[in-house]
Design an enzyme around this catalytic site. Structure first.
Site, PDB file in Angstrom:
ATOM      1  N   THR A 226      -0.254   9.162 -17.481  1.00 28.64           N
ATOM      2  CA  THR A 226       0.530  10.096 -18.292  1.00 28.64           C
ATOM      3  C   THR A 226       1.517   9.306 -19.143  1.00 28.64           C
ATOM      4  O   THR A 226       2.041   8.292 -18.693  1.00 28.64           O
ATOM      5  CB  THR A 226       1.255  11.131 -17.396  1.00 28.64           C
ATOM      6  OG1 THR A 226       2.017  12.002 -18.216  1.00 28.64           O
ATOM      7  CG2 THR A 226       2.182  10.482 -16.383  1.00 28.64           C
ATOM      8  N   HIS A 278       1.728   8.304   0.004  1.00 32.94           N
ATOM      9  CA  HIS A 278       1.949   7.276   1.030  1.00 32.94           C
ATOM     10  C   HIS A 278       1.077   7.490   2.269  1.00 32.94           C
ATOM     11  O   HIS A 278       0.995   6.618   3.125  1.00 32.94           O
ATOM     12  CB  HIS A 278       3.433   7.269   1.421  1.00 32.94           C
ATOM     13  CG  HIS A 278       3.919   5.970   1.976  1.00 32.94           C
ATOM     14  ND1 HIS A 278       3.113   4.873   2.135  1.00 32.94           N
ATOM     15  CD2 HIS A 278       5.143   5.584   2.416  1.00 32.94           C
ATOM     16  CE1 HIS A 278       3.815   3.878   2.653  1.00 32.94           C
ATOM     17  NE2 HIS A 278       5.044   4.273   2.833  1.00 32.94           N
TER      18      HIS A 278
END
Length: 315
Positions: A226, A278
């Site tokens: 992005t 994560h």
């Protein structure tokens, strides 16, 4: 014959409606109403219920307005309009991405001067030959492909108790369109050259701008890039595009003083951010991935062009 006696009003049966008795239901919101009030941050104590026995209905909750405090002296107009289906769907996805991933962001900076030099030297020739501009997206996409090869966990997804690894790289690119942000996908980006990436980015961006992008063109994708920099963003924490595991944010390029070999030089610097899940990407992999992207962007001739710029740019 005797007339029937005239009816006398029974004072106990007054024609005025009886006062509703408060019950346990008075002021209690229905489950749907409670959800709406919680979202608006309004206490049920501040809402008058119109339902049976004063229960707060869904309609009451929809109409309820949060207090804006004591009015000021200027104009106090407001307009309420329903969000588009597109926006509501996007909102759902964004909230689920926040709630269902263990999202962290790591940052780095990139000295863009080698890319600036290459573009300055070859952009006219590239445009004349291929009909598309040599932009930043091709450098970033090819840098990402190389880094994904080094850190395949960043190109994987969670499916229940399993981790799914992909041997292809479908790169989603965030593009601003008339309805808001769309994320079309460059399929098998690992097979594309600089020309191929730039042509595909242009094609998808034009389709998004004209509102012609299809659901299929936005479906899938194993990693997202992005670029908030086009709007002037210095730094941001991009939000993961589920079910992907990571997203790379590019930002604006600003001339900054940096230390080079012990002295200060002014260089075009871009901050980059990698948000990652994560649950399957560890700190070592996320930082390593971003460093690999930085290395490729700062040494594009060697790491992205195999020391043969003309061949890489198909000139």
């Amino acid at each position: 014959s005797d007339k029937a006696p005239a009816k006398t009003e029974d004072p106990s049966k007054s024609s005025t409606p009886t006062q509703k008795q408060d019950t346990y239901a008075t002021g209690s919101p229905s489950p749907a109403a409670k959800k709406i009030l919680d979202e608006k941050g309004i206490s049920s104590k501040d809402v008058k219920g119109s339902g049976r026995d004063g229960r707060i209905t869904k309609e009451d909750a929809v109409e309820a307005k949060a207090s804006m405090g004591t009015p000021g002296t200027g104009s106090r107009g407001e307009e309420k309009k329903k969000m588009s289906m597109f926006r509501r769907k996007l909102a759902e996805r964004l909230v689920s991405a926040k709630n269902e991933t263990a999202m962290l962001t790591t940052f780095n900076e990139v000295d863009m001067s080698p890319i600036f030099a290459l573009r300055k030297k070859y952009k006219e020739e590239f445009k004349d030959k291929h009909g598309v501009s040599l932009g930043f997206m091709s450098f970033f996409t090819l840098a990402v492909i190389r880094a994904l090869d080094e850190y395949p966990a960043v190109n994987s997804m969670i499916d229940g108790d399993y981790q799914v690894n992909y041997d292809y790289k479908d790169i989603s690119i965030a593009v601003s369109g008339p309805k808001g942000l769309t994320v079309p996908v460059i399929r098998n980006a690992e097979n594309l050259s600089f020309r191929g990436v730039e042509a595909e980015v242009k094609r998808l961006a034009l389709r998004a701008r004209d509102g012609k992008i299809t659901v299929d063109e936005m479906t899938g994708g194993t990693f997202t890039i992005t670029n908030g920099g086009v709007f002037g963003s210095m730094l941001s924490t991009p939000i993961i595009n589920p079910p992907q595991s990571a997203i790379l944010g590019m930002h604006n390029i600003v001339e900054r003083p940096v230390a080079i070999d012990g002295h200060v030089e002014i260089r075009p610097i871009m901050y980059v951010a990698l948000s990652y899940d994560h649950r399957i990407i560890d700190g070592k992999e996320s930082v390593g991935f971003l460093v690999a992207v930085k290395e490729a962007l700062e040494n594009p001739e060697e790491l992205l062009m195999d020391n043969d710029v003309k061949r890489a740019l198909e000139l």
